[in-house]
Design an enzyme around this catalytic site. Structure first.
Site, PDB file in Angstrom:
ATOM      1  N   THR A 160       0.338   3.426 -11.778  1.00  0.00           N
ATOM      2  CA  THR A 160       0.351   2.495 -10.641  1.00  0.00           C
ATOM      3  C   THR A 160      -0.913   2.753  -9.812  1.00  0.00           C
ATOM      4  O   THR A 160      -1.974   2.256 -10.133  1.00  0.00           O
ATOM      5  CB  THR A 160       1.636   2.639  -9.793  1.00  0.00           C
ATOM      6  N   LYS A 186       2.878   9.921 -15.012  1.00  0.00           N
ATOM      7  CA  LYS A 186       2.206   9.137 -13.991  1.00  0.00           C
ATOM      8  C   LYS A 186       2.742   9.598 -12.641  1.00  0.00           C
ATOM      9  O   LYS A 186       3.874  10.061 -12.511  1.00  0.00           O
ATOM     10  CB  LYS A 186       2.436   7.631 -14.164  1.00  0.00           C
ATOM     11  N   THR A 197       7.103   9.394  -6.707  1.00  0.00           N
ATOM     12  CA  THR A 197       7.331   8.450  -7.750  1.00  0.00           C
ATOM     13  C   THR A 197       6.499   8.914  -8.902  1.00  0.00           C
ATOM     14  O   THR A 197       5.294   8.814  -8.909  1.00  0.00           O
ATOM     15  CB  THR A 197       7.009   7.011  -7.326  1.00  0.00           C
ATOM     16  N   GLU A 283      -2.682  10.244  -3.912  1.00  0.00           N
ATOM     17  CA  GLU A 283      -3.374   9.083  -3.360  1.00  0.00           C
ATOM     18  C   GLU A 283      -4.397   9.506  -2.303  1.00  0.00           C
ATOM     19  O   GLU A 283      -4.045  10.113  -1.291  1.00  0.00           O
ATOM     20  CB  GLU A 283      -2.368   8.102  -2.775  1.00  0.00           C
ATOM     21  N   ASN A 405      -1.687   3.104   1.264  1.00  0.00           N
ATOM     22  CA  ASN A 405      -0.287   2.809   1.518  1.00  0.00           C
ATOM     23  C   ASN A 405      -0.058   1.790   2.621  1.00  0.00           C
ATOM     24  O   ASN A 405       1.047   1.259   2.762  1.00  0.00           O
ATOM     25  CB  ASN A 405       0.459   4.108   1.823  1.00  0.00           C
ATOM     26  N   THR A 410       0.118  -5.550  -1.121  1.00  0.00           N
ATOM     27  CA  THR A 410      -0.829  -6.655  -1.063  1.00  0.00           C
ATOM     28  C   THR A 410      -2.213  -6.298  -1.561  1.00  0.00           C
ATOM     29  O   THR A 410      -3.052  -7.162  -1.693  1.00  0.00           O
ATOM     30  CB  THR A 410      -0.934  -7.151   0.395  1.00  0.00           C
TER      31      THR A 410
END
Length: 410
Positions: A160, A186, A197, A283, A405, A410
């Site tokens: 992702t 992942k 996640t 991230e 985040n 979007t």
């Protein structure tokens, strides 16, 4: 178990692939769930494989996990795993469960295998229904093109916000037979024990009963996947699934097998390296943080303290800023376990002592700042209360994490 001492019993393979163990094929393709990238992947075993799995502790457990638990529970066997990225199929009610079952059913029909030998997994945005028409249209193609060279395509299809694929592989000799253990995962954000996640998949060609594989996976998870954190958020979709084809032809592995400890070391290494790759790819992350806690009276205390430190947003921010703010480390350790004897604690940043007996010591700020700018930042905490130790992994907290985040959907 001294994993380092057992390291010579397994060889790390730099060119890793989930298809390396005998009996496995895989691939991934773009089904249209995401705008451009691969988003649908499969792992297929040529025989019913012994299976084991661990799942998120989040109360809002996603539909694919519920269906996979049901299926593995029938006879502890799997022959196929179908994974999609882009949509999590979480918080989708009965429709979500039925969609997951329909994917398993169609896969079973196309492969001519029992439906309960199909596992499903999803990752992505929560609260959206799967685009079933796109998935069902692409299932036949992805199953038909899977082969031994498709490991990288599968690794890409499950990503992702990850910036890179995560694959690990080791080989070893047991009972005169070559055994391979491979893993792919992942995970980048929404990562926190227990089960973060993240998705993880492990394959091996070892002969091992599902019961022993499950026990091994639980044990390995406790010291690896459950010891990482990126942002403190525990996802609804986290799971790790292991499959053993048994095609290596060794004598069945169990805790009393003479090479059980070596196999366990290799299996745990695969899990650990996948976990570290996830933490390192957090991230927006620029540094991997490793927190090593020693001198604890119990393994539970060592794990709680190390996870508290690596999960502290203040510690993570200090590492990002290369600020030797050791007070944040002591603070996190203290709420990690209130039974710490504060007058005994030592803290090192890299090789430099910054706290002794719970009190500050003089150190060169510029030298410590350079240590905190390295790609891997090591924090050592000695509680001096016992002999137990644990390591936790995380990453720094950056401006980029907020940017990613703030606009995830979007």
């Amino acid at each position: 178990m001294n994993q380092t001492a057992l390291a010579p019993f397994y060889q790390v393979n730099e060119q890793a692939s989930i298809t390396a163990p005998k009996g496995f094929i895989a691939t991934g393709l773009h089904a249209g769930i995401r705008k451009r990238k691969r988003d649908l992947g499969v792992i297929i075993c040529s025989v019913p494989a012994s299976a084991a799995a661990v799942y998120t502790t989040n109360a809002f457990q996603a539909a694919p996990l519920q269906v996979t638990q049901e299926n593995i529970g029938v006879d502890g066997k799997l022959q196929a795993i179908v994974v999609n990225s882009g949509v999590a199929n979480s918080c989708t009610g009965e429709r979500g469960i039925q969609d997951a079952r329909d994917i398993a059913k169609q896969t079973a029909q196309l492969l001519d295998i029992p439906i309960h030998q199909v596992a499903v997994a999803s990752t992505g945005v929560i609260g959206q229904f799967l685009p079933m028409e796109k998935i069902q249209t692409s299932l036949m193609k992805v199953l038909s093109i899977a082969d031994e060279t498709g490991g990288n395509e599968f690794a890409e299809a499950i990503l992702t916000t990850d910036t890179l694929t995560k694959q690990v592989q080791v080989t070893m000799q047991i009972d005169g037979k070559k055994l391979t253990i491979a893993g792919v995962a992942k995970g980048s954000g929404m990562i926190h024990p227990n089960m973060a996640t993240m998705l993880g998949f492990i394959t091996t060609d070892a002969v091992i009963h599902a019961h022993h594989l499950q026990s091994l996976l639980w044990t390995a998870t406790d010291s690896t996947f459950n010891m990482i954190t990126v942002d403190g958020d525990c996802s609804t979709n986290d799971s790790v699934i292991a499959m053993a084809s048994g095609l290596a032809g060794n004598n069945s592995l169990h805790p009393h097998h003479p090479d059980w400890m070596a196999f366990q070391a290799g299996f745990t290494y695969v899990c650990q390296e996948l976990a570290k790759k996830i933490a390192n790819d957090g991230e927006g992350a620029t540094r991997l943080i490793e927190v090593h806690v020693a001198g604890a009276p119990t393994i539970e205390m060592a794990r709680k303290v190390s996870k508290a430190i690596v999960g502290s947003n203040l510690v993570k921010s200090a590492v990002f800023g290369a600020d030797a703010n050791w007070g944040r480390i002591l603070c996190a350790a203290g709420y990690g376990d209130p039974l710490i004897r504060t007058e005994k604690v030592k803290v090192k940043l890299g090789s430099i002592l910054v706290v002794d007996k719970g009190l500050p010591v003089f150190f060169d700020e510029s030298k410590v700042s350079e240590i905190l700018k390295q790609e891997t930042v090591n924090i050592f905490v000695d509680l001096q209360q016992g002999k137990q130790k644990a390591t936790a992994w995380g990453c720094d907290l950056t401006y980029e994490y907020v940017k990613i985040n703030a606009s995830y959907r979007t």
